[in-house]
Design a protein around this motif. Structure first.
Motif, mmCIF file in Angstrom:
data_model
loop_
_atom_site.group_PDB
_atom_site.id
_atom_site.type_symbol
_atom_site.label_atom_id
_atom_site.label_comp_id
_atom_site.label_asym_id
_atom_site.label_seq_id
_atom_site.Cartn_x
_atom_site.Cartn_y
_atom_site.Cartn_z
ATOM 1 N N CYS A 148 -6.654 2.688 -1.088
ATOM 2 C CA CYS A 148 -7.545 1.644 -0.560
ATOM 3 C C CYS A 148 -8.642 2.262 0.311
ATOM 4 O O CYS A 148 -9.813 1.861 0.242
ATOM 5 C CB CYS A 148 -6.754 0.600 0.230
ATOM 6 S SG CYS A 148 -5.769 -0.467 -0.846
ATOM 7 N N CYS A 174 -1.553 -4.440 -1.679
ATOM 8 C CA CYS A 174 -2.485 -3.329 -1.916
ATOM 9 C C CYS A 174 -3.568 -3.809 -2.893
ATOM 10 O O CYS A 174 -3.272 -4.367 -3.945
ATOM 11 C CB CYS A 174 -1.743 -2.127 -2.502
ATOM 12 S SG CYS A 174 -2.844 -0.727 -2.820
ATOM 13 N N CYS A 186 0.843 -1.198 0.000
ATOM 14 C CA CYS A 186 0.000 0.000 0.000
ATOM 15 C C CYS A 186 0.875 1.244 0.000
ATOM 16 O O CYS A 186 2.022 1.227 0.465
ATOM 17 C CB CYS A 186 -0.927 -0.015 1.212
ATOM 18 S SG CYS A 186 -2.387 -1.004 0.913
ATOM 19 N N CYS A 193 -3.822 3.280 3.620
ATOM 20 C CA CYS A 193 -3.464 3.512 2.209
ATOM 21 C C CYS A 193 -4.455 4.516 1.618
ATOM 22 O O CYS A 193 -5.672 4.311 1.695
ATOM 23 C CB CYS A 193 -3.544 2.195 1.463
ATOM 24 S SG CYS A 193 -3.362 2.340 -0.323
HETATM 25 ZN ZN ZN Z 1 -3.563 0.042 -0.844
#
Ligand code: ZN
Ligand code: ACM
Length: 725
Positions: free
Chosen positions: A334, A290, A270, A331
């Motif tokens: 994300c 990720c 990430c 992240c």
């Molecule tokens: Zn990520």
């Protein structure tokens, strides 16, 4: 009363010492008769089916019959025929004075029939040196497994296991009609499969320690060790397994448990700066792929497509367990994905990830298999297999969602768990031996027969973190000790012996015949120990199966055969064990052997303490202490007693049994009689050093020799001090 009567009948049945009555897993229907067949070297093997050719060769490795023919002679033959009206794994076996006939639905059924034939013979058949003529016990068998999936999982990621040992395990499980090998090939601690498009994965990720970039979280740091399988070796294993009716299902554990992959390809992590680097070597131990980087799916397809091509199985296990959602939440991409889709639950992102990987697998003709965590997001294909490991209730929830479910609740089937309180093994999932594994009962777990009918099968895993802590050439034996006979019980469940039947009956099948079979199979299995009792000055041990009980007294190497109760004032001083042809129980002792001294002790260190688990807890003796940081070369831990301690043995240990990474991998122990001058007396092994009959100890110091790069903290344990007799 009824139970007593049943037991009496069972006891009579037990006394007829027939191989047929002791088959494991027990056939669905078996009737014994007196028409034994005698295999001679002149006996023909009759088989006309081309698809059974590998089985014919296999059988002749074990039973040295000279002629193989397509048409049966009048008598003196073993025939294997296929009858497509039977299910693939179904078979019938009949024994007469003229012939043994195995009629099977397909290769699997024929293989199962051959295994039953082996169990009707003297156990020497497994040594491949069965002396002919040999009698096959007269009986007729009609048999088929209740569950299509009867699995064993081998974790070669935590500890690499040579190909030869994997082949050996395939033999062991196939002798028990276990037909799936779930091969856990990759995890945080290692990548074990050659990937030609990404050679560093195995070449670097197959090793750790030393100059390896893979800073896995378990094990030693000062030496490089490990290994991986080439693609040719993988194909060899798969082919070897197929002959033995074992389907190999590979696992690449994603998106968590992926530290090795991410050490080699940090670009798959990430997108945030990890502030929790390990102090030594700027080591980044994040382990989650990720989920929103498009390029990750390209790399994953390159990797997975190669692995798909190596394994003919329709299933490919892609993990899905224990994802550290905090990495996705930190992240930006994300967390934005979650927000944009109106979710807060990281499992929704896992579901998206699994969906993407599932689509990749579909391109290569595979269905996903996942751990139970990945079954609740809604996106997992209904063609998936779900491995339910958390509990029977979680398995039920997975089934209610309509998934084909493999039962492997940890408290019955995790074979890395220790088998009794003072034995080695993991502790977090329970403490149980074969009796508990055998006792798994759908009814007690709240399942109706209709629900049971939809269960796909059973599996038992061997996770190898604990194996790792054993070290040395004997390790493979240790895995066998952990897995057998618990895997025999798994085999019985897979065959449909729900509720474990009567333990006494199964136990009798084990020790009356199956112990001998396992010895000849080459398995270093565990014999179930019995209790040591002490009353009125007499120390006694109950009978142990068909094993011979031995004992010795502490302080002497002289071994005696146990013949009857021993008069003593010191019951804890005696160490008993039982043996049958080299197989052993663990040590059997009176509980007083574990009585310990708990003198006041002060712990100080060059390493600051974690205040929540401070060093002052040392005198509590039943809790652990923790450091606030990892250790470096030269760090020390000093235990000082108010008075010099006299004892028969003393152990200083680091590490928490459930978290092997929390120990000091390389270091030594110094002791002092006066608290001033110290003498180096032992190296640490698996983070611990034990002294037998030491001189009085006023102080002891653990000194760290090699820095520990793999963890943020070390656990210290209070010394374990056994009094003088
Ligand atoms: Zn990520
Ligand atoms: C597991 O034990 N994490 C599947």
């Amino acid at each position: 009363m009824k139970r007593l009567l049943l037991m009496a009948v069972a006891a009579i049945a037990f006394s007829v010492s027939a191989y047929a009555a002791a088959i494991i897993p027990q056939p669905q229907s078996l009737s014994e008769h007196n028409n034994d067949f005698v295999i001679k070297s002149s006996t023909s093997l009759v088989c006309a089916e081309a698809e059974l050719a590998p089985l014919v060769d296999y059988l002749r490795e074990y039973i040295d019959v000279k002629s193989v023919v397509k048409v049966a002679p009048k008598r003196n033959y073993i025939a294997i025929v296929v009858d497509k009206s039977l299910a693939e794994e179904e078979y019938a076996l009949t024994v007469s004075r003229d012939a043994v006939k195995i009629t099977a639905g397909g290769y699997g059924g024929a293989f199962n029939g051959v295994q039953t034939l082996f169990q009707l013979l003297p156990s020497a058949v497994y040594t491949k040196h069965l002396r002919l003529p040999a009698e096959v016990e007269g009986c007729d068998v009609k048999d088929k497994p209740k569950f299509a999936y009867r699995g064993f999982m081998l974790d070669v990621a935590r500890t690499f296991m040579e190909k030869e040992n994997v082949l050996r395990y395939i033999d062991y499980i196939s002798y028990h009609k276990i037909n799936k090998l779930h091969w856990h090939l990759c995890d945080n601690q290692g990548w074990r499969v050659e990937i030609k498009s990404h050679p560093d994965l195995a070449k670097k990720g197959g090793f750790r320690g030393g100059d390896s970039p893979v800073r896995a979280s378990l094990g030693k740091w000062n030496e490089k060790y490990g290994g991986y399988y080439t693609q040719d070796e993988i194909r060899e294993v798969v082919a070897y397994a197929a002959v033995r009716n074992v389907e190999v299902i590979p696992e690449i554990d994603l998106p968590g448990h992926s530290e090795t992959l991410l050490r080699i390809y940090p670009q798959m992590l990430c997108n945030y700066e990890n502030k929790k680097l390990h102090r030594n070597g700027n080591y980044d131990s994040r382990n989650v792929v990720c989920a929103t980087k498009e390029s990750n799916y390209t790399i994953l397809e390159e990797i997975l497509s190669e692995v798909c091509a190596l394994f003919p199985s329709k299933f490919f296990h892609i993990g899905g367990d224990e994802v550290d959602m905090s990495q996705w939440k930190k992240c930006p991409e994300c967390s934005a994905w979650l927000k944009n889709n109106g979710y807060t639950d990281g499992y929704k992102l896992e579901d998206m990830f699994i969906g993407r990987v599932q689509a990749i697998l579909a391109k290569y003709g595979k269905n996903p298999s996942v751990w139970n965590e990945a079954a609740f997001g809604g996106g997992l294909s209904k063609k998936a297999l779900v491995h339910g490991w958390k509990s029977a209730q979680v398995c039920k929830q997975v089934m209610m969602k309509g998934y084909r479910t493999i039962f492997m609740p940890q408290e019955f089937f995790y074979l890395d768990m220790r088998q009794s309180k003072h034995e080695t093994g993991a502790v977090w999932g329970g403490c149980f031996d074969v009796r508990k594994t055998y006792s798994f009962d759908f009814a007690k777990e709240g399942f109706t027969p209709e629900e049971v009918a939809t269960v796909e099968g059973f599996e038992a895993p061997y996770w190898s973190e604990v194996f790792l802590s054993q070290g040395g050439d004997k390790s493979i034996d240790f895995i066998e000790f952990m897995t057998f006979p618990r895997l025999c019980a798994l085999a019985e469940h897979g065959w449909g012996k729900n509720g474990g039947g009567e333990w006494e009956e199964f136990h009798h099948r084990l020790y009356s015949h199956h112990y001998d079979r396992m010895v000849d199979m080459g398995i270093n299995f565990r014999i179930t120990p019995s209790e040591v009792k002490y009353a009125n000055g007499l120390l006694s041990v109950e009978k142990v199966d068909n094993a011979v009980i031995y004992y010795r007294e502490d302080g002497s190497d002289k071994v005696f055969r146990y013949k009857g109760a021993i008069r003593t004032e010191q019951p804890g001083k005696y160490l008993f064990w039982a043996e049958h042809r080299g197989a052993k129980t663990p040590d059997m002792v009176h509980p007083s052997r574990y009585n310990t001294l708990k003198p006041k002790v002060t712990l100080t260190s060059s390493v600051p303490e974690n205040p929540k688990y401070g060093y002052s807890r040392a005198s509590g003796y039943d809790t652990n202490m923790r450091t606030a940081r990892t250790c470096q070369k030269g760090d020390w831990f000093l235990f000082e007693f108010d008075e010099p301690v006299e004892c028969r043995s003393i152990e200083f240990a680091s590490g928490n049994a459930a978290v092997p990474s929390s120990l000091i991998p390389v270091g030594y122990l110094e002791v002092s009689e006066d608290g001033k001058s110290f003498e180096r007396v032992a190296d640490l092994v698996s983070g611990a050093a034990k002294l037998e009959n030491p001189r009085p100890i006023k102080a002891a110091r653990i000194v760290v020799e090699a820095p520990y790069l793999g963890n943020t903290a070390i656990t210290l344990r209070s010394p374990i001090i056994y009094p003088k007799w």
